[in-house]
Design a protein around this motif. Structure first.
Motif, PDB file in Angstrom:
ATOM      1  N   UNK A  97       0.886  -1.203  -0.078  1.00  0.00           N
ATOM      2  CA  UNK A  97       0.013   0.041  -0.065  1.00  0.00           C
ATOM      3  C   UNK A  97       0.891   1.197   0.176  1.00  0.00           C
ATOM      4  N   UNK A  98       2.030   1.128   0.020  1.00  0.00           N
ATOM      5  CA  UNK A  98       3.143   2.349   0.028  1.00  0.00           C
ATOM      6  C   UNK A  98       3.277   3.141  -1.304  1.00  0.00           C
ATOM      7  N   UNK A  99       3.344   4.490  -1.097  1.00  0.00           N
ATOM      8  CA  UNK A  99       3.767   5.369  -2.320  1.00  0.00           C
ATOM      9  C   UNK A  99       4.718   6.350  -1.995  1.00  0.00           C
ATOM     10  N   UNK A 100       5.775   6.253  -2.962  1.00  0.00           N
ATOM     11  CA  UNK A 100       6.821   7.327  -2.996  1.00  0.00           C
ATOM     12  C   UNK A 100       6.349   8.439  -3.590  1.00  0.00           C
ATOM     13  N   UNK A 101       6.632   9.521  -3.100  1.00  0.00           N
ATOM     14  CA  UNK A 101       6.109  10.953  -3.787  1.00  0.00           C
ATOM     15  C   UNK A 101       7.342  11.598  -3.920  1.00  0.00           C
TER      16      UNK A 101
ATOM     17  N   UNK B 183       6.554   6.305  -7.369  1.00  0.00           N
ATOM     18  CA  UNK B 183       6.310   4.792  -7.546  1.00  0.00           C
ATOM     19  C   UNK B 183       5.158   4.127  -6.359  1.00  0.00           C
ATOM     20  N   UNK B 184       4.677   3.118  -6.780  1.00  0.00           N
ATOM     21  CA  UNK B 184       3.546   2.542  -6.126  1.00  0.00           C
ATOM     22  C   UNK B 184       3.656   1.112  -5.869  1.00  0.00           C
ATOM     23  N   UNK B 185       3.236   0.762  -4.638  1.00  0.00           N
ATOM     24  CA  UNK B 185       3.087  -0.632  -4.321  1.00  0.00           C
ATOM     25  C   UNK B 185       2.104  -1.612  -5.186  1.00  0.00           C
TER      26      UNK B 185
ATOM     27  N   UNK C 111      -3.089   6.432   8.394  1.00  0.00           N
ATOM     28  CA  UNK C 111      -3.982   5.834   9.164  1.00  0.00           C
ATOM     29  C   UNK C 111      -4.056   4.447   8.723  1.00  0.00           C
ATOM     30  N   UNK C 112      -4.502   3.712   9.722  1.00  0.00           N
ATOM     31  CA  UNK C 112      -4.718   2.134   9.352  1.00  0.00           C
ATOM     32  C   UNK C 112      -5.913   1.810   8.718  1.00  0.00           C
ATOM     33  N   UNK C 113      -6.889   2.645   8.759  1.00  0.00           N
ATOM     34  CA  UNK C 113      -8.341   2.372   8.105  1.00  0.00           C
ATOM     35  C   UNK C 113      -9.160   1.321   8.666  1.00  0.00           C
ATOM     36  N   UNK C 114      -8.766   0.517   9.599  1.00  0.00           N
ATOM     37  CA  UNK C 114      -9.546  -0.423  10.100  1.00  0.00           C
ATOM     38  C   UNK C 114      -9.858  -0.322  11.626  1.00  0.00           C
TER      39      UNK C 114
ATOM     40  N   UNK D  87       9.588  11.284  -0.407  1.00  0.00           N
ATOM     41  CA  UNK D  87       9.246  10.552   0.886  1.00  0.00           C
ATOM     42  C   UNK D  87       8.232   9.717   0.790  1.00  0.00           C
ATOM     43  N   UNK D  88       8.142   8.994   1.677  1.00  0.00           N
ATOM     44  CA  UNK D  88       7.303   7.742   1.829  1.00  0.00           C
ATOM     45  C   UNK D  88       6.156   7.957   2.342  1.00  0.00           C
ATOM     46  N   UNK D  89       4.784   7.418   1.843  1.00  0.00           N
ATOM     47  CA  UNK D  89       3.348   7.557   2.486  1.00  0.00           C
ATOM     48  C   UNK D  89       2.909   6.540   1.985  1.00  0.00           C
ATOM     49  N   UNK D  90       1.406   6.306   2.214  1.00  0.00           N
ATOM     50  CA  UNK D  90       0.513   5.275   1.749  1.00  0.00           C
ATOM     51  C   UNK D  90      -0.576   5.633   1.010  1.00  0.00           C
TER      52      UNK D  90
END
Length: 347
Positions: free
Chosen positions: A31-35, A79-81, A100-103, A133-136
């Motif tokens: 679920x990760x994304x590099x921005x 880049x994306x997961x 956030x986890x979402x669950x 930087x890395x996020x989701x």
């Protein structure tokens, strides 16, 4: 990649971030994304981080430093997961600051900023004062085609923090009521615009800086005051007894013990700025039935709402740009209030 890293906490704010080459982040989870960072807002929280005010919360065991600050980020997907479907490389995005986890139950209720398992890039893990930087995926909002990352990056935190407070204030007032905004800085100038589009209340803006007062008037504040020694009497006079709502974007330097005195009976204080200690006699709370509460960063849907207001041209960020190489000058200028609005770092 180039990044600005903090190496030590310094209550005197004499330390400087070091610009150095570090490995770029990579996708390690589906679920990760590099921005690729297009712009990153400079926030007063960054000053408090450098001072060490956040150490016990984000670095209780020590060992975090050196790390990259920067929690108001916008840019382009790099880049994306494997599980990411809502964005693709090249998309322009703004990043909600909270991963956030979402669950968990808080997330299910829509309170993602209360997430039981949340992470906050820029506070406790590497953020956006860097080239990447890395996020989701769950933190990202695609930008309207006519909006650039540079125009909106600080709205990722400053914007939605101000919007959340203004939205709350708008629910409490009626046309002709008064809302007082203390501090027309990076958050206050956004709150003024939001209030003018969310409710029919009259907006009073208070700031000691002449440039900030000019900006407040340009953005539609109905009354602009300089915050001098007679502020309480001035507010009581122009409002006929006190403001219905006060939003304190300062929260320190003595303002925290003036703001609640600006309220009329039954009024409400919304505290956004922090650093000081509020002292209120309990008799004041009882006799005047004033309410005092804090306001945190806005949630994901509030960032979506704010981006719509921005895309429609109703709320704009007033900002001053600094290159990543000049980030320490930007921090010093911010600390000493040499510009109005928000500072933005452009890698």
């Amino acid at each position: 990649m180039k990044a600005a890293r903090l190496y030590e906490y310094d209550p005197e704010m004499n330390t400087q971030l070091r610009i150095e080459e570090v490995p770029a982040p990579t996708v390690n989870h589906p679920d990760e994304v590099v921005v690729k960072v297009g712009a990153a807002g400079l926030c007063r929280t960054d000053l408090h981080i450098i001072e060490g005010a956040w150490k016990d919360i984000m670095d209780p065991q020590g060992g975090l430093l050196p790390y990259v600050m920067g929690h108001e980020n916008a840019g382009w997907v790099e880049d994306v997961g494997s599980n990411v479907t809502s964005v693709k490389p090249g998309d322009a995005v703004i990043c909600h600051p909270h991963r956030s986890c979402g669950i968990c139950l808080n997330c299910r209720y829509g309170h993602d900023m209360y997430c039981d398992h949340g992470l906050f890039p820029g506070l406790g893990l590497d953020g956006g004062f860097a080239e990447y930087f890395l996020t989701t995926e769950s933190s990202l909002i695609k930008l309207n085609t006519n909006v650039t990352p540079l125009e909106v990056a600080p709205m990722a935190d400053a914007g939605i923090t101000a919007y959340r407070a203004a939205k709350r204030a708008a629910r409490l007032v009626y046309p002709g009521a008064y809302v007082t905004v203390l501090g027309v800085g990076g958050l206050g100038h956004i709150a003024i615009q939001c209030l003018k589009h969310l409710c029919g209340a009259r907006v009073i803006a208070v700031d000691r800086e002449p440039g900030a007062r000019v900006l407040a008037k340009e953005l539609g504040a109905d009354i602009v005051l300089d915050g001098g020694a007679n502020l309480i009497d001035e507010i009581k006079d122009v409002t006929g007894g006190g403001s219905h709502v006060v939003i304190d974007f300062v929260g320190e330097l003595g303002v925290e013990n003036v703001c609640w005195k600006l309220l009329r009976q039954g009024g409400e204080l919304i505290v956004v700025g922090y650093g000081g200690t509020i002292e209120v006699p309990t008799l004041e709370l009882v006799v005047n039935e004033i309410k005092i509460g804090g306001s945190l960063v806005g949630d994901y849907t509030e960032l979506v709402e704010l981006m719509q207001l921005n895309a429609d041209g109703l709320v704009k960020m007033h900002q001053t740009e600094f290159s990543l190489a000049d980030i320490n000058k930007g921090i010093d200028d911010f600390k000493n209030r040499r510009f109005t609005g928000r500072g933005v770092i452009v890698p």
